[in-house]
Design a protein around this motif. Sequence first.
Motif, PDB file in Angstrom:
ATOM      1  N   ILE A   1      -7.090   5.067  -1.095  1.00 45.88           N
ATOM      2  CA  ILE A   1      -6.865   4.910   0.337  1.00 45.88           C
ATOM      3  C   ILE A   1      -7.836   5.819   1.095  1.00 45.88           C
ATOM      4  CG2 ILE A   1      -4.439   4.313   0.042  1.00 45.88           C
ATOM      5  CD1 ILE A   1      -3.706   7.128   0.965  1.00 45.88           C
ATOM      6  N   PRO A  15       0.798  -1.233   0.000  1.00 43.37           N
ATOM      7  CA  PRO A  15       0.000   0.000   0.000  1.00 43.37           C
ATOM      8  C   PRO A  15       0.827   1.279   0.000  1.00 43.37           C
ATOM      9  CG  PRO A  15      -0.848  -1.566   1.600  1.00 43.37           C
ATOM     10  CD  PRO A  15       0.473  -2.098   1.141  1.00 43.37           C
ATOM     11  N   GLY A  68       1.389   3.104  -4.089  1.00 48.12           N
ATOM     12  CA  GLY A  68       1.279   1.673  -3.851  1.00 48.12           C
ATOM     13  C   GLY A  68       1.809   0.891  -5.045  1.00 48.12           C
ATOM     14  N   TYR A  75      -4.479  -4.502   3.053  1.00 50.71           N
ATOM     15  CA  TYR A  75      -3.967  -3.895   1.821  1.00 50.71           C
ATOM     16  C   TYR A  75      -5.067  -3.592   0.807  1.00 50.71           C
ATOM     17  CZ  TYR A  75      -3.963  -8.166  -1.144  1.00 50.71           C
ATOM     18  OH  TYR A  75      -4.306  -9.264  -1.895  1.00 50.71           O
ATOM     19  N   SER A 114      -4.048   3.765  -6.683  1.00 52.19           N
ATOM     20  CA  SER A 114      -4.839   2.995  -5.722  1.00 52.19           C
ATOM     21  C   SER A 114      -5.590   3.951  -4.810  1.00 52.19           C
ATOM     22  CB  SER A 114      -3.949   2.057  -4.899  1.00 52.19           C
ATOM     23  OG  SER A 114      -2.981   2.789  -4.166  1.00 52.19           O
ATOM     24  N   PRO A 168      -6.729   0.140   2.778  1.00 46.17           N
ATOM     25  CA  PRO A 168      -5.837   0.801   3.742  1.00 46.17           C
ATOM     26  C   PRO A 168      -6.449   2.093   4.298  1.00 46.17           C
ATOM     27  CG  PRO A 168      -5.036   1.108   1.507  1.00 46.17           C
ATOM     28  CD  PRO A 168      -6.168   0.135   1.413  1.00 46.17           C
TER      29      PRO A 168
END
Length: 322
Positions: A314, A206, A303, A237, A312, A240
């Motif tokens: 988060i 992550p 990540g 993961y 990604s 996160p």
Amino acid sequence: MLVQYVKRFHLLFFIISAWYGVVSCSSNAKKGEQTENSQDDILEEGRPPFTPIAGIDFFEVRRSFDNGLAFDTLGFEQEPIWHINFINNDSVKIFSPDSNAMLHYSIYFDQDSIFHFGREWFRVKSLEKDSLLLQRLTVVSKTVKEARSNVYMKLYSESYIRDSLKTSVEELRQPRANDTAFIRWRSTIANANPTVIDSAFAARRPVQLIPKNPNVTVKTRSFSEAERLNQSAAYDYLYPEYDIVIKKAYKNFYYPFSVLVDGKGDVHLGKFVASEDFVESRKRVLEGIIDVYLKHLFTIKPGTTLGIPHTSLIMLRVRGIE
């Protein structure tokens, strides 16, 4: 004459008794052998026996979806981790990384080569002394959901890995070329659309938020044992979450929201909650927090999956202290 007749009668009686004893012992021995064999060999219809592979250490070397890939489009990775040893038809030992020991589990047979052990449901697809192929099943209300039972586990015996393949468990568990090709393809799409949540996917490693200023702290959210019981082992993961505290902020505030971190480490606002009348004003505030605080006070590393950086999503909970 009478004495001789009596003696002959006693001799005949002794021979008959001895013969009956031998026959009786032989019959009992065969009956005992049948009883013992019935315990080992006579199983329910459709149930494959585990006794032929009892005592053999098997290691999982590949876990994949039915398309042959270890990853899905969300970034979830099927990791081969099992070490298993069948004791008999009714029990098995499975290695527990948490306990660092082989733990005993009972085996329950259902039907159609379907078993429950190690807290999971399986269908036995192949059972050999060198290898096993198990299909992990999703069971809801005692019914197998075939559409969701699309994960397969390949296990090899320790001797087959060592003597025939001449390699190691660790080497066999490495991702394959088709996994890497798939992640490269998904990363290209995700990085080309850094503000589109549907294009992003979870990073196996992550995002890292590294403070550059003593007035900011960040903590990755961790979960208790009770919370983990209802979560996937990959939850950390896949989703996160970070708690950020900023001291000497322009005012006191607290905002939960998500961001997209692209393959270059740049940050883009994701989702947040606000009433319809305040969506635009809340958006400006959150983008200001990203530009003024996050981008300047943190070193942000994107990540990665299989070493490939990609966009990604988060979740952040940012608290400002005046």
